[in-house]
Design a protein around this motif. Structure first.
Motif, PDB file in Angstrom:
ATOM      1  N   TYR A 195       0.856  -1.188   0.000  1.00 58.51           N
ATOM      2  CA  TYR A 195       0.000   0.000   0.000  1.00 58.51           C
ATOM      3  C   TYR A 195       0.893   1.239   0.000  1.00 58.51           C
ATOM      4  N   TYR A 196       0.500   2.270  -0.735  1.00 60.26           N
ATOM      5  CA  TYR A 196       1.328   3.479  -0.741  1.00 60.26           C
ATOM      6  C   TYR A 196       0.459   4.726  -0.841  1.00 60.26           C
ATOM      7  N   ASN A 197       1.029   5.834  -0.388  1.00 57.72           N
ATOM      8  CA  ASN A 197       0.372   7.142  -0.400  1.00 57.72           C
ATOM      9  C   ASN A 197       0.936   7.952  -1.565  1.00 57.72           C
ATOM     10  N   PRO A 198       0.226   8.063  -2.689  1.00 55.69           N
ATOM     11  CA  PRO A 198       0.770   8.751  -3.869  1.00 55.69           C
ATOM     12  C   PRO A 198       1.153  10.196  -3.591  1.00 55.69           C
ATOM     13  N   SER A 199       0.433  10.881  -2.700  1.00 55.63           N
ATOM     14  CA  SER A 199       0.714  12.300  -2.468  1.00 55.63           C
ATOM     15  C   SER A 199       2.106  12.529  -1.895  1.00 55.63           C
ATOM     16  N   LEU A 200       2.608  11.613  -1.075  1.00 50.96           N
ATOM     17  CA  LEU A 200       3.955  11.775  -0.517  1.00 50.96           C
ATOM     18  C   LEU A 200       5.020  11.606  -1.595  1.00 50.96           C
ATOM     19  N   PHE A 201       4.820  10.628  -2.470  1.00 48.94           N
ATOM     20  CA  PHE A 201       5.786  10.434  -3.553  1.00 48.94           C
ATOM     21  C   PHE A 201       5.807  11.657  -4.473  1.00 48.94           C
ATOM     22  N   GLU A 202       4.625  12.178  -4.782  1.00 51.14           N
ATOM     23  CA  GLU A 202       4.551  13.354  -5.649  1.00 51.14           C
ATOM     24  C   GLU A 202       5.155  14.580  -4.966  1.00 51.14           C
ATOM     25  N   GLN A 203       4.945  14.713  -3.667  1.00 51.44           N
ATOM     26  CA  GLN A 203       5.469  15.853  -2.923  1.00 51.44           C
ATOM     27  C   GLN A 203       6.989  15.921  -2.969  1.00 51.44           C
ATOM     28  N   TYR A 204       7.641  14.755  -2.896  1.00 45.79           N
ATOM     29  CA  TYR A 204       9.106  14.728  -2.864  1.00 45.79           C
ATOM     30  C   TYR A 204       9.723  14.325  -4.205  1.00 45.79           C
ATOM     31  N   LEU A 259       6.545   6.653  -8.295  1.00 43.71           N
ATOM     32  CA  LEU A 259       5.608   5.808  -7.572  1.00 43.71           C
ATOM     33  C   LEU A 259       6.056   4.348  -7.589  1.00 43.71           C
ATOM     34  N   PRO A 260       5.707   3.592  -6.563  1.00 45.66           N
ATOM     35  CA  PRO A 260       5.999   2.153  -6.587  1.00 45.66           C
ATOM     36  C   PRO A 260       5.334   1.489  -7.790  1.00 45.66           C
ATOM     37  N   ARG A 261       5.864   0.353  -8.188  1.00 45.78           N
ATOM     38  CA  ARG A 261       5.333  -0.354  -9.347  1.00 45.78           C
ATOM     39  C   ARG A 261       5.306  -1.851  -9.070  1.00 45.78           C
ATOM     40  N   ASP A 262       4.509  -2.555  -9.837  1.00 44.75           N
ATOM     41  CA  ASP A 262       4.487  -4.013  -9.742  1.00 44.75           C
ATOM     42  C   ASP A 262       5.864  -4.578 -10.089  1.00 44.75           C
ATOM     43  N   GLY A 263       6.220  -5.656  -9.434  1.00 40.00           N
ATOM     44  CA  GLY A 263       7.449  -6.355  -9.785  1.00 40.00           C
ATOM     45  C   GLY A 263       8.700  -5.850  -9.100  1.00 40.00           C
ATOM     46  N   MET A 264       8.603  -4.876  -8.198  1.00 37.59           N
ATOM     47  CA  MET A 264       9.783  -4.423  -7.471  1.00 37.59           C
ATOM     48  C   MET A 264      10.306  -5.564  -6.596  1.00 37.59           C
ATOM     49  N   ASN A 265      11.653  -5.667  -6.494  1.00 35.65           N
ATOM     50  CA  ASN A 265      12.197  -6.648  -5.576  1.00 35.65           C
ATOM     51  C   ASN A 265      12.479  -5.978  -4.236  1.00 35.65           C
ATOM     52  N   ARG A 266      12.903  -6.759  -3.253  1.00 41.28           N
ATOM     53  CA  ARG A 266      13.059  -6.224  -1.909  1.00 41.28           C
ATOM     54  C   ARG A 266      14.154  -5.162  -1.847  1.00 41.28           C
ATOM     55  N   GLY A 267      15.206  -5.322  -2.618  1.00 39.40           N
ATOM     56  CA  GLY A 267      16.259  -4.314  -2.639  1.00 39.40           C
ATOM     57  C   GLY A 267      15.770  -2.979  -3.183  1.00 39.40           C
ATOM     58  N   ALA A 311      13.816   2.697  -2.333  1.00 33.74           N
ATOM     59  CA  ALA A 311      12.779   3.724  -2.403  1.00 33.74           C
ATOM     60  C   ALA A 311      12.426   4.244  -1.017  1.00 33.74           C
ATOM     61  N   ALA A 312      12.373   3.340  -0.027  1.00 33.75           N
ATOM     62  CA  ALA A 312      12.078   3.758   1.347  1.00 33.75           C
ATOM     63  C   ALA A 312      13.164   4.683   1.877  1.00 33.75           C
TER      64      ALA A 312
END
Length: 553
Positions: free
Chosen positions: A218-227, A231-239, A244-245
């Motif tokens: 789950y993610y908050n799009p407004s925070l990603f846009e603010q900074y 945005l996160p995407r399907d298929g990201m690995n743990r690294g 991103a975090a």
């Protein structure tokens, strides 16, 4: 003289003065009405049935077009004649089915009562298992004797070795024909559900699981846009997730204004997710000679990256026990199965694990934050991402109803959970089947037993579960059942991934697989708290796991 049936208070209020507010009827009322519709008309209630379509029309006018469609469906079902299509089952003659289930009350409430109403000539008797019978052999009653004594027709099972063993012993009816007739594997069921059951059944289908569990990000799009962060995407690995975090944490504030890049919902800790992922892939945990080897380049890089993410505040871990964070006590390796299980259950009241307590922020400015849940931080705009189950969508929906202007509660979205490794883009490390239902091969009434299994896996039962449980779990059925909580969201995140080819820790000895998350938690906690370097903690973990493996031989 016929006894007058009492009408529930909520139903009386619905008939006399509909409890309408701004925004329409409540979710609680929606659930009650759906359950009442599914239960069918009560004897002697013909007046209500005759007038219910008119009542629904009045509600449509009062509530408005936006919710009229749902009420129209209820009206049609309330106004129609009682459905009872059981006359052809067992030739219309009365019959009794014996169901082996963990809880008689739970099974009857979820399926039994509705099945008996659908098939008036059916009566169900539940054999309460309570963890006995099917899962134990040896000194206790052998499984064969239990089947001979109890003679079950339908079985409620866990999706584990018990289901696999019963299938291998020929104690379960094949569901191949039923699957073809119902189209389970032609778009009616999540393909991962049937694939997992086939894997457990040696390639054949002997049971069906109406629900499953899986995580999503789950993610908050407004925070990603603010900074200005993608945005996160399907298929990201743990690294990639940790990276991103970290970017979000660096861009945000400090102290009580700090923005965490990632948080984990419920009892799932950061390390548990890390170990779960690593164990699912089994990246060099055992070398060709059978010795523990944690020096795999990818595993070491992920370990060090995770330690740094917690140290730097990119990843939030709940810290209800902050004062016990740096006790410095070293736990002895647990090699016995009972000790391992006991250690796994040793959590504080807030559900914090060893890594949660040791890695929690210790400065005064952030200690007040440490007691907050991941959901609370997310709603405050202080956690950009949360890895959580489907039930988190329900809690976010409730938060949005209470605070419609909250951007995080209303504007969240989801993508698939982080992948097991960079090369695997369609597997879920968290995929878990819930209860599996199967028909006993030795049932004296196989047709009726299959009819109950068919009903449990059907759309009618799925709708009843959603109304009664508030959509807490993911339904295996795909068409005909709208996931209200995911409307307007990237719902495919919960359906796109498949179960891993190799189940988590499947290639490890059972005692080592049980000890791995516990011992790893201790070493990771020490590294995150600064008591050990990441390298020293990993080497000590390797030695402790080898000791467990040697003790098991």
């Amino acid at each position: 003289m016929k006894r007058k049936l009492d009408t529930p208070a909520w139903e009386q209020r619905l008939g006399s003065r509909p409890p309408l507010k701004e925004g329409g009827y409540s979710r609680e009322l929606e659930g009650r009405v759906m359950q009442r519709v599914a239960a069918g008309p009560r004897p002697g209630r013909r007046r209500l049935i005759r007038w219910s379509p008119l009542l629904a029309c009045g509600l449509m006018i009062a509530i408005g077009i936006g919710q009229a469609e749902q009420l129209a469906g209820w009206a049609g079902r309330l106004g129609g004649k009682e459905q009872a299509d059981g006359s052809s089952l067992n030739g219309g003659k009365p019959f009794t089915l014996r169901v082996a289930a963990d809880s008689a009350a739970d099974f009857m409430a979820a399926y039994g009562e509705a099945f008996e109403q659908k098939y008036p000539n059916a009566q169900l008797e539940v054999i309460p298992l309570k963890g006995r019978g099917l899962t134990r052999t040896g000194a206790e009653q052998p499984r064969g004797d239990w089947f001979a004594d109890q003679r079950p027709d339908v079985l409620e099972l866990e999706a584990d070795r018990t289901y696999s063993a019963l299938a291998a012993e020929g104690r379960l009816q094949t569901l191949e024909t039923l699957s073809q007739e119902e189209g389970w594997e032609r778009g009616r069921m999540h393909p991962g559900v049937t694939a997992a059951l086939r894997s457990l059944g040696g390639g054949a289908l002997y049971g069906i699981a109406p629900e499953y569990e899986q995580l999503a990000l789950y993610y908050n799009p407004s925070l990603f846009e603010q900074y200005g962060i993608p945005l996160p995407r399907d298929g990201m690995n743990r690294g990639q997730l940790i990276e991103a975090a970290s970017r979000l944490a660096q861009a945000g504030g400090a102290g009580e204004e700090r923005i965490y890049g990632l948080a984990f919902d419920g009892g799932l800790s950061f390390l548990e997710g890390l170990v779960q992922s690593a164990a699912a892939e089994d990246p060099g945990l055992l070398d060709p000679q059978g010795h523990v080897d944690l020096q795999d380049v990818e595993w070491r890089r992920l370990w060090e990256q995770a330690v740094e993410a917690v140290r730097g505040g990119a990843v939030y871990v709940p810290g209800a026990a902050v004062r016990a964070a740096d006790s410095g006590k070293k736990a002895e390796p647990k090699s016995g199965e009972a000790d391992v299980k006991k250690a796994a259950e040793t959590r504080d009241a807030a559900g914090s694990s060893a890594v949660d307590r040791a890695a929690a922020p210790a400065d005064g400015g952030e200690s007040r934050t440490a007691g907050l849940s991941a959901l609370e931080l997310f709603l405050q705009g202080r956690a950009a991402m949360v890895l959580g189950p489907y039930d988190l969508a329900r809690r976010l929906d409730e938060a949005a109803r209470r605070a419609p202007d909250n951007k995080a509660a209303a504007g969240w979205n989801i993508v698939t959970e982080p992948q097991i490794s960079p090369g695997q883009t369609n597997e879920s490390a968290s995929f878990r089947l819930r209860r599996v239902y199967a028909a006993a091969a030795e049932s004296p009434q196989p047709e009726a037993a299959l009819a109950l299994v068919k009903y449990i896996a059907g759309e009618e039962a799925a709708k009843r579960r959603a109304a009664a449980a508030g959509e807490q779990h993911l339904p295996s059925r795909l068409p005909g059942l709208t996931l209200r909580l995911l409307q307007g969201k990237h719902a495919e995140a919960f359906y796109r991934l498949q179960p891993p080819q190799a189940q988590a820790s499947a290639g490890l000895p059972s005692r080592l697989a049980e000890a791995l998350p516990l011992l790893a938690a201790e070493r990771f906690a020490a590294a995150a708290a600064g008591r050990q370097t990441a390298d020293a903690a990993l080497r000590q973990l390797e030695a402790e796991l080898q000791a467990v493996l040697d003790g098991a031989k």
